[in-house]
Motif scaffolding. Sequence first.
Motif, PDB file in Angstrom:
ATOM      1  N   GLY A   1       0.838  -1.197   0.000  1.00 49.63           N
ATOM      2  CA  GLY A   1       0.000   0.000   0.000  1.00 49.63           C
ATOM      3  C   GLY A   1       0.866   1.237   0.000  1.00 49.63           C
ATOM      4  O   GLY A   1       1.761   1.391  -0.832  1.00 49.63           O
ATOM      5  N   GLY A   2       0.629   2.111   0.947  1.00 49.43           N
ATOM      6  CA  GLY A   2       1.407   3.343   1.014  1.00 49.43           C
ATOM      7  C   GLY A   2       1.124   4.085   2.302  1.00 49.43           C
ATOM      8  O   GLY A   2       0.593   3.519   3.271  1.00 49.43           O
ATOM      9  N   GLU A   3       1.496   5.354   2.310  1.00 46.02           N
ATOM     10  CA  GLU A   3       1.297   6.216   3.463  1.00 46.02           C
ATOM     11  C   GLU A   3       0.699   7.533   3.005  1.00 46.02           C
ATOM     12  O   GLU A   3       1.056   8.044   1.939  1.00 46.02           O
ATOM     13  CB  GLU A   3       2.620   6.471   4.201  1.00 46.02           C
ATOM     14  CG  GLU A   3       3.255   5.222   4.796  1.00 46.02           C
ATOM     15  CD  GLU A   3       4.543   5.537   5.531  1.00 46.02           C
ATOM     16  OE1 GLU A   3       5.078   6.650   5.314  1.00 46.02           O
ATOM     17  OE2 GLU A   3       5.003   4.699   6.317  1.00 46.02           O
ATOM     18  N   ILE A   4      -0.202   8.064   3.791  1.00 45.34           N
ATOM     19  CA  ILE A   4      -0.805   9.362   3.496  1.00 45.34           C
ATOM     20  C   ILE A   4      -0.330  10.372   4.544  1.00 45.34           C
ATOM     21  O   ILE A   4      -0.230  10.054   5.728  1.00 45.34           O
ATOM     22  CB  ILE A   4      -2.344   9.284   3.489  1.00 45.34           C
ATOM     23  CG1 ILE A   4      -2.870   8.758   4.828  1.00 45.34           C
ATOM     24  CG2 ILE A   4      -2.840   8.415   2.352  1.00 45.34           C
ATOM     25  CD1 ILE A   4      -4.367   8.841   4.949  1.00 45.34           C
ATOM     26  N   PRO A   5      -0.006  11.596   4.124  1.00 40.67           N
ATOM     27  CA  PRO A   5       0.400  12.618   5.097  1.00 40.67           C
ATOM     28  C   PRO A   5      -0.810  13.202   5.809  1.00 40.67           C
ATOM     29  O   PRO A   5      -1.826  13.523   5.186  1.00 40.67           O
ATOM     30  CB  PRO A   5       1.119  13.658   4.230  1.00 40.67           C
ATOM     31  CG  PRO A   5       0.496  13.506   2.881  1.00 40.67           C
ATOM     32  CD  PRO A   5       0.124  12.052   2.730  1.00 40.67           C
ATOM     33  N   VAL A   6      -0.711  13.336   7.102  1.00 37.62           N
ATOM     34  CA  VAL A   6      -1.779  13.896   7.926  1.00 37.62           C
ATOM     35  C   VAL A   6      -1.210  15.077   8.700  1.00 37.62           C
ATOM     36  O   VAL A   6      -0.299  14.897   9.514  1.00 37.62           O
ATOM     37  CB  VAL A   6      -2.354  12.844   8.890  1.00 37.62           C
ATOM     38  CG1 VAL A   6      -3.440  13.461   9.762  1.00 37.62           C
ATOM     39  CG2 VAL A   6      -2.912  11.657   8.109  1.00 37.62           C
ATOM     40  N   PRO A   7      -1.693  16.301   8.469  1.00 28.70           N
ATOM     41  CA  PRO A   7      -1.194  17.455   9.237  1.00 28.70           C
ATOM     42  C   PRO A   7      -1.739  17.427  10.654  1.00 28.70           C
ATOM     43  O   PRO A   7      -2.918  17.139  10.883  1.00 28.70           O
ATOM     44  CB  PRO A   7      -1.717  18.654   8.443  1.00 28.70           C
ATOM     45  CG  PRO A   7      -2.915  18.148   7.717  1.00 28.70           C
ATOM     46  CD  PRO A   7      -2.662  16.696   7.430  1.00 28.70           C
ATOM     47  N   VAL A   8      -0.863  17.729  11.618  1.00 35.51           N
ATOM     48  CA  VAL A   8      -1.227  17.739  13.028  1.00 35.51           C
ATOM     49  C   VAL A   8      -0.808  19.081  13.609  1.00 35.51           C
ATOM     50  O   VAL A   8       0.342  19.505  13.469  1.00 35.51           O
ATOM     51  CB  VAL A   8      -0.545  16.587  13.795  1.00 35.51           C
ATOM     52  CG1 VAL A   8      -0.919  16.633  15.271  1.00 35.51           C
ATOM     53  CG2 VAL A   8      -0.932  15.245  13.183  1.00 35.51           C
ATOM     54  N   VAL A   9      -1.762  19.767  14.247  1.00 31.30           N
ATOM     55  CA  VAL A   9      -1.502  21.069  14.866  1.00 31.30           C
ATOM     56  C   VAL A   9      -0.973  20.832  16.272  1.00 31.30           C
ATOM     57  O   VAL A   9      -1.596  20.125  17.079  1.00 31.30           O
ATOM     58  CB  VAL A   9      -2.778  21.928  14.897  1.00 31.30           C
ATOM     59  CG1 VAL A   9      -2.487  23.277  15.539  1.00 31.30           C
ATOM     60  CG2 VAL A   9      -3.327  22.100  13.494  1.00 31.30           C
TER      61      VAL A   9
END
Length: 469
Positions: A289-297
Amino acid sequence: MTQRFWSSRWLAAGFAAASCVCAVFQPQLAAQAGQVQRVSLTAGRSTVVETDFDVTRIAVTNPEVADAVVVQPREVLVDGKGPGTVSLIVWGIDRREQYDVVVAQEVSNLQQQLQALFPGEDIRVNASDEAIILSGQVSSNPVMLRAGEIAQATSAKARVINMLQLPGGAESQQVILQVRFAEVNRRAMTELGVTLFTGPTGYNDFIGRSTTQQFAAPGFDNLERTVEDGQVVTSGEITFGDFLNLFVFNTKYNVGALIKALQSTGFFQSLAEPNLIAYNGQEASFLAGGEIPVPVVQGATGTVTVEYKEFGIRLNFRPTIAGDVIRLRVRPEVSTLDFGNGITLSGFRIPALSTRRAETDVELRDGQSFVIAGLLDNVTQDTTAAIPFLSKVPIIGYLFKSKAERSERTELMVLITPRLVRALDPDEVPPLPTQPREFLPAPTTDIGGQLEGGGGTVDAPSPDRSRQP
């Protein structure tokens, strides 16, 4: 004179006797000092060491393993605290003795319990600082596996090494897992809606628009109404975000309609065939599969960092080999991106993850297979929007309604086959499916012959001219 003579004789005899005593006593002390007695006990237990002389002082090398205290003039109480070996030295007025105190981990109860549960089985328990070792001969696979489970339950911190042997057991300690993931996804969607509107100049001084906001509707911009030469002039712009499926506009009456009428079906099929190899008792994992970027504040500072979440087809498994039986702890997982249920954070579109996961323990023989099926996911979604009152008018009320129907069915099946494998010897390696070809053509003349003073490729094999391109 006689008195002195006897006195001198007595003193001489006394000195001679004393020297003899010393000569005899010193070798005994050396012999006793060279003999080290052994005291064995279990952690958490105590024992009493008795001496034939009054104890004046004692010393223990490591009190964390064992500790000692004098309870009677000729008795020393030894307490076992942790596994290990320490030295205990005991002094008397004229003597000294040394003991090796061996403290074993508390496995005697486990030994007794295994003997009571499995009578007639040769199961031996040995312990070290961080491990419990089971050794011996057992008669069947269930006895071997159950003994390991009981040993693991008795100590949560210690690692259990199961070395119990079976008659005719397999020599291989590696397992290859052949996995087949099959996923089928079917989708069906129906959308229907109508949007009525007028042009920017209106009809008979009327400008109007009807929409349920379920689908895109046109908008009016820069509307102006002016009077020129005694006549009222209207102007403006109309913008379309989406012409939908059907677009109708009458330039004479300045009236139009947008119609959303759509039916769609989809079919998706995915097949993955990973093969994994793991050692006995060790865990292996696979991810396609893969990886998705998730922004975290981050907190009050407002700093945005990025974390990556994995998705795709994942498999974790841990094999346990017991003779010709393979016990597997399997955890297959399939996750996909779901933008429909995603969120928008600080301008970033973050999709959700649709996950299907299973976890189970199975026992198989070499080459047998098992299937995890029935992982069905049926989703049905109906959304209806309507304008009050107008949507209830007979016949024409349908022009003020809109609806969207969505159905989706996903089915996942996992087929797993474990096999015992061993490494290949050099003479067992099959040839690779390649077409041998010489990388560079052989020179017409030997380079060594061109060197000053002569030379040549004496140690190199002669090139095969027949294999030149």
